[in-house]
Design a protein around this motif. Structure first.
Motif, PDB file in Angstrom:
ATOM      1  N   ILE B 303       0.828  -1.214   0.000  1.00  0.00           N
ATOM      2  CA  ILE B 303       0.000   0.000   0.000  1.00  0.00           C
ATOM      3  C   ILE B 303       0.858   1.259   0.000  1.00  0.00           C
ATOM      4  CG2 ILE B 303      -1.677   1.326   1.366  1.00  0.00           C
ATOM      5  CD1 ILE B 303      -2.922  -1.419   2.112  1.00  0.00           C
ATOM      6  N   ALA B 304       1.810   1.320   0.914  1.00  0.00           N
ATOM      7  CA  ALA B 304       2.711   2.482   0.978  1.00  0.00           C
ATOM      8  C   ALA B 304       4.150   2.075   0.663  1.00  0.00           C
ATOM      9  CB  ALA B 304       2.636   3.116   2.366  1.00  0.00           C
ATOM     10  N   PHE B 305       4.354   0.779   0.374  1.00  0.00           N
ATOM     11  CA  PHE B 305       5.677   0.230   0.078  1.00  0.00           C
ATOM     12  C   PHE B 305       6.644   0.430   1.246  1.00  0.00           C
ATOM     13  CE2 PHE B 305       3.916   1.914  -4.050  1.00  0.00           C
ATOM     14  CZ  PHE B 305       3.186   0.768  -4.266  1.00  0.00           C
ATOM     15  N   GLU B 306       6.084   0.288   2.456  1.00  0.00           N
ATOM     16  CA  GLU B 306       6.920   0.346   3.655  1.00  0.00           C
ATOM     17  C   GLU B 306       7.590  -1.009   3.827  1.00  0.00           C
ATOM     18  OE1 GLU B 306       4.904   1.981   7.030  1.00  0.00           O
ATOM     19  OE2 GLU B 306       6.597   1.666   8.382  1.00  0.00           O
ATOM     20  N   ALA B 336       6.210   5.483  -7.095  1.00  0.00           N
ATOM     21  CA  ALA B 336       6.704   6.653  -6.356  1.00  0.00           C
ATOM     22  C   ALA B 336       5.567   7.632  -6.055  1.00  0.00           C
ATOM     23  CB  ALA B 336       7.803   7.338  -7.154  1.00  0.00           C
ATOM     24  N   LYS B 337       4.644   7.804  -7.004  1.00  0.00           N
ATOM     25  CA  LYS B 337       3.541   8.735  -6.782  1.00  0.00           C
ATOM     26  C   LYS B 337       2.570   8.179  -5.745  1.00  0.00           C
ATOM     27  CE  LYS B 337       3.314   9.079 -11.337  1.00  0.00           C
ATOM     28  NZ  LYS B 337       2.980   9.430 -12.737  1.00  0.00           N
ATOM     29  N   VAL B 338       2.362   6.871  -5.778  1.00  0.00           N
ATOM     30  CA  VAL B 338       1.509   6.234  -4.770  1.00  0.00           C
ATOM     31  C   VAL B 338       2.163   6.345  -3.391  1.00  0.00           C
ATOM     32  CG1 VAL B 338       0.732   3.955  -3.962  1.00  0.00           C
ATOM     33  CG2 VAL B 338       0.300   4.669  -6.331  1.00  0.00           C
ATOM     34  N   CYS B 339       3.465   6.103  -3.349  1.00  0.00           N
ATOM     35  CA  CYS B 339       4.202   6.150  -2.080  1.00  0.00           C
ATOM     36  C   CYS B 339       4.164   7.561  -1.490  1.00  0.00           C
ATOM     37  CB  CYS B 339       5.642   5.692  -2.310  1.00  0.00           C
ATOM     38  SG  CYS B 339       6.650   5.649  -0.825  1.00  0.00           S
ATOM     39  N   GLY B 349      -1.473  10.949  10.083  1.00  0.00           N
ATOM     40  CA  GLY B 349      -2.199  10.003  10.912  1.00  0.00           C
ATOM     41  C   GLY B 349      -3.392   9.361  10.220  1.00  0.00           C
ATOM     42  N   HIS B 350      -3.435   9.483   8.882  1.00  0.00           N
ATOM     43  CA  HIS B 350      -4.522   8.859   8.122  1.00  0.00           C
ATOM     44  C   HIS B 350      -4.071   7.524   7.547  1.00  0.00           C
ATOM     45  CE1 HIS B 350      -5.782  13.238   7.053  1.00  0.00           C
ATOM     46  NE2 HIS B 350      -6.129  12.913   8.293  1.00  0.00           N
ATOM     47  N   LYS B 351      -5.069   6.678   7.320  1.00  0.00           N
ATOM     48  CA  LYS B 351      -4.778   5.422   6.661  1.00  0.00           C
ATOM     49  C   LYS B 351      -4.749   5.658   5.146  1.00  0.00           C
ATOM     50  CE  LYS B 351      -7.102   1.035   5.927  1.00  0.00           C
ATOM     51  NZ  LYS B 351      -8.074   0.059   6.410  1.00  0.00           N
ATOM     52  N   PRO B 352      -3.672   5.299   4.472  1.00  0.00           N
ATOM     53  CA  PRO B 352      -3.621   5.517   3.020  1.00  0.00           C
ATOM     54  C   PRO B 352      -4.650   4.651   2.294  1.00  0.00           C
ATOM     55  CG  PRO B 352      -1.470   4.848   3.874  1.00  0.00           C
ATOM     56  CD  PRO B 352      -2.456   4.635   4.980  1.00  0.00           C
ATOM     57  N   ALA B 353      -5.175   5.185   1.201  1.00  0.00           N
ATOM     58  CA  ALA B 353      -6.145   4.434   0.409  1.00  0.00           C
ATOM     59  C   ALA B 353      -5.449   3.281  -0.303  1.00  0.00           C
ATOM     60  CB  ALA B 353      -6.785   5.354  -0.617  1.00  0.00           C
ATOM     61  N   GLU B 354      -6.225   2.246  -0.587  1.00  0.00           N
ATOM     62  CA  GLU B 354      -5.665   1.125  -1.329  1.00  0.00           C
ATOM     63  C   GLU B 354      -5.361   1.571  -2.760  1.00  0.00           C
ATOM     64  OE1 GLU B 354      -7.488  -2.842  -2.246  1.00  0.00           O
ATOM     65  OE2 GLU B 354      -6.984  -3.056  -0.121  1.00  0.00           O
ATOM     66  N   ARG B 378      -3.008  -4.302  -8.065  1.00  0.00           N
ATOM     67  CA  ARG B 378      -3.620  -3.863  -6.812  1.00  0.00           C
ATOM     68  C   ARG B 378      -3.137  -4.801  -5.698  1.00  0.00           C
ATOM     69  NH1 ARG B 378      -9.516  -6.073  -8.435  1.00  0.00           N
ATOM     70  NH2 ARG B 378      -9.076  -8.263  -8.103  1.00  0.00           N
ATOM     71  N   PRO B 379      -3.229  -4.318  -4.442  1.00  0.00           N
ATOM     72  CA  PRO B 379      -2.788  -5.170  -3.335  1.00  0.00           C
ATOM     73  C   PRO B 379      -3.704  -6.378  -3.187  1.00  0.00           C
ATOM     74  CG  PRO B 379      -3.022  -2.879  -2.648  1.00  0.00           C
ATOM     75  CD  PRO B 379      -3.656  -2.992  -3.986  1.00  0.00           C
ATOM     76  N   GLU B 380      -3.104  -7.526  -3.043  1.00  0.00           N
ATOM     77  CA  GLU B 380      -3.844  -8.775  -2.915  1.00  0.00           C
ATOM     78  C   GLU B 380      -2.925  -9.728  -2.175  1.00  0.00           C
ATOM     79  OE1 GLU B 380      -7.474 -10.098  -3.799  1.00  0.00           O
ATOM     80  OE2 GLU B 380      -6.774  -8.847  -5.468  1.00  0.00           O
ATOM     81  N   GLU B 381      -3.415 -10.314  -1.096  1.00  0.00           N
ATOM     82  CA  GLU B 381      -2.604 -11.273  -0.326  1.00  0.00           C
ATOM     83  C   GLU B 381      -1.220 -10.719   0.012  1.00  0.00           C
ATOM     84  OE1 GLU B 381      -2.611 -14.669  -2.869  1.00  0.00           O
ATOM     85  OE2 GLU B 381      -4.798 -14.694  -2.881  1.00  0.00           O
ATOM     86  N   GLY B 382      -1.181  -9.445   0.411  1.00  0.00           N
ATOM     87  CA  GLY B 382       0.074  -8.882   0.886  1.00  0.00           C
ATOM     88  C   GLY B 382       1.059  -8.471  -0.174  1.00  0.00           C
TER      89      GLY B 382
END
Ligand SMILES: Cc1cc2nc3c(=O)[nH]c(=O)nc-3n(C[C@H](O)[C@H](O)[C@H](O)COP(=O)(O)OP(=O)(O)OC[C@H]3O[C@@H](n4cnc5c(N)ncnc54)[C@H](O)[C@@H]3O)c2cc1C
Lengths: 96, 423
Positions: B303-306, B336-339, B349-354, B378-382
């Motif tokens: 999601i955030a590539f952490e 990079a733009k998503v990150c 302190g917000h949850k990033p959108a999927e 898209r994110p799926e199974e981690g």
């Protein structure tokens, strides 16, 4: 290094709200990889400033195959109609 | 007041989020600092996007090079169709957007203290760190192939002096010579690029040295867009490119730079021009930061590539394990733009959108013969997985008008992409 001057920080709370509002909906950030904000010899159209309904209509036509495409048909198939609408609204207004 | 104490941090779906106390949000948003290591397609995009989304952020881009030399279209430089200058981009516009540029290498990262050490010994503190350093060639993975060997058998897998060396070697070769290219096992930077390179070299040879040959020694039995490539080769360069897959002894087990020899499972091939594309791994700083695992690459959440290994550190581009997304410039830019958007959310302190990401990669088999491979993820199974029913390659039976159109789009997209990042 000096940390966190509070006066500056407090004044910036408003900025964070507008910044959030400018965040693209899912998928939209990728568009600017090809669609620029300046015309590049008309190969790939500029989206900013084009009516959202027009962008959404074209995306749907790419998705259904009604409109011939190189890559856009394969891309549009990855999005639902509401997702297409959100992307169209954002790209029409904010960019790319 | 001290910032983000450990007790105030909690983990939310694998992302560390500063707890939502109003004053701490204001502080984090207003004066938070993000350091980005690596100013390539991934890092430079991210630094600029962060500043654009949240002008109040302190953003520092740490880049070892004075200018950036882009790999996409560097195969055309090898074929003599383009100048290396057209691949070079500066950091001036990014600096003018308010990003601080640290023009030196990052030498160490301390994820616990949240600092990055620079080549001159200075330390930068961060609230969030982005690592986008690209790849290192693995000089230990292929016996006989090290940095010195690369002066005889260029890799040209990082654009610059190596690209020009390979071009000069081709230009110096006599007609009737053999150009051999060896490929690594996946994952490696830009999966279709070895085959694009074989095509571009064949284009040069067909025009300038028509009795010569390209020998492609492959460590795999299949490759991306294979039918498109093979159809293009049969049409444009009949009999010129010989592809030797793994099952026919294509796997190179060692090389000898003195004689430009490739040793394979069953055979030996001596070439007049030898291009070794060696195995690769995430660049050194990712290893010293502790974000790379035993695969040599960096596992991240989708999601955030952490980093899975070091909270607060994001990894993107070629260095990261991005599920099904290919290691490509277009992918790095999209990630990079998503990150950047996710980091702005996390700092608030917000949850990033999927997210949803698109990758679109063009290949030029000849200047007027382009085709593409596209994916929506898209994110799926981690991890990032392809959205079923979308994506795919150009039609195999496309006519020459379609190929010319895609070649035209390839060039336009490169200009737009590099313009968005560096222009
Ligand atoms: C021949 C070839 C053709 C290609 N063609 C295409 C194509 O047509 N389309 C496509 O999409 N992709 C293509 N690619 C792939 C593309 O080049 C990469 O996927 C892309 O460069 C990845 O971007 P990145 O930001 O992850 O890494 P990079 O672009 O490698 O950038 C990393 C940056 O980090 C810097 N750095 C590293 N370590 C440090 C440190 N410790 N301190 C400071 N700075 C550091 C480096 O100097 C570099 O500038 C091609 C690749 C090759 C080799």
């Amino acid at each position: 290094m000096s940390l966190w001057p509070m006066a500056v920080a407090a004044g910036l709370l408003a900025l964070s709200v507008s910044a959030d509002a400018a965040e693209p909906p899912p998928g939209a950030a990728s568009c600017s990889g090809c669609h620029g904000i300046l015309p590049t010899g008309a190969a790939v159209p500029v989206l900013r400033g084009r009516p959202a309904a027009e962008i959404a209509g074209i995306m749907r036509a790419f998705k259904s195959g009604a409109r011939p495409a190189t890559v856009m048909g394969r891309i549009a198939k990855g999005f639902s109609d509401p997702e297409i609408d959100a992307i169209a609204t954002w790209t029409s207004g904010h960019g790319p | 007041m001290s910032r983000g104490t450990p007790a105030r941090r909690r983990t939310l779906f694998g992302l560390t989020v500063a707890a939502a106390l109003a004053p701490s949000i204001a502080r984090a948003q207003g004066a938070a600092r993000v350091v980005v290591v690596g100013g390539g397609f991934g890092g430079a995009t991210c630094a600029r996007a962060l500043k654009k989304l949240q002008p109040a952020l302190g953003v520092t881009l740490v880049e070892a090079g004075k200018a950036y030399t882009a790999c996409p279209f560097s195969n055309e430089v090898i074929a003599g169709l383009r100048d290396l200058k057209q691949q070079e981009f500066g950091y001036g516009a990014i600096a003018r957007d308010g990003v601080a540029i640290a023009p030196m290498a990052a030498t160490a990262v301390d994820p616990a203290a949240k600092t990055v050490t620079l080549g001159d010994g200075a330390k930068l503190s961060y609230d969030r760190l982005v690592i986008a350093p690209g790849i290192d060639l693995d000089w230990k993975a292929l016996p006989g192939y090290d940095e010195k060997a690369a002066e005889k058998m260029p890799h040209a897998w990082k654009a610059g002096a190596q690209t020009l060396l390979l071009r000069r070697q081709l230009e110096a070769m006599e007609d009737g010579g053999v150009v051999a290219i060896s490929t690594p096992a996946a994952p490696y930077r830009c999966p279709p690029a070895p085959y694009e390179r074989a095509s571009q070299i064949a284009w040069y040879l067909r025009t300038k040295k028509p009795r010569s040959k390209v020998l492609l020694l492959d460590s795999k039995d299949s490759f991306p867009q294979q039918r498109l490539f093979q159809a293009a080769w049969a049409r444009l360069y009949p009999e010129m490119i010989e592809w030797v897959p793994l099952s026919q002894g294509g796997n190179v087990t060692s090389v000898d730079p003195a004689t430009r020899t490739f040793n394979t499972d069953f055979d030996k091939h001596t070439a007049d021009v030898a291009n070794v594309i060696p195995p690769q791994k995430a660049a050194a700083i990712a290893h010293s930061a502790g974000v790379a695992d035993r695969t040599g690459w960096c596992p991240v959440e989708p999601i955030a590539f952490e980093s899975i290994l070091q909270p607060g550190v994001h990894v993107l581009g070629d260095a990261a394990l991005m599920g099904a997304m290919p290691k490509a410039a277009f992918s790095a830019n999209a990630q990079a733009k998503v990150c950047a958007a996710a980091i702005v959310d996390l700092l608030a302190g917000h949850k990033p959108a999927e997210p949803r990401l698109i990758s679109a990669c063009y290949t030029l088999a000849a200047p007027d013969w382009g085709f593409s491979i596209v994916g929506v993820y898209r994110p799926e199974e981690g991890q990032l997985l392809e959205v079923p029913g979308a994506g795919g390659t150009s039609p195999v039976d496309g006519d020459s008008a379609l190929r010319a159109q895609e070649a035209h789009y390839a060039e336009a997209c490169f200009q737009t992409l590099t313009g968005e990042i560096f222009g």
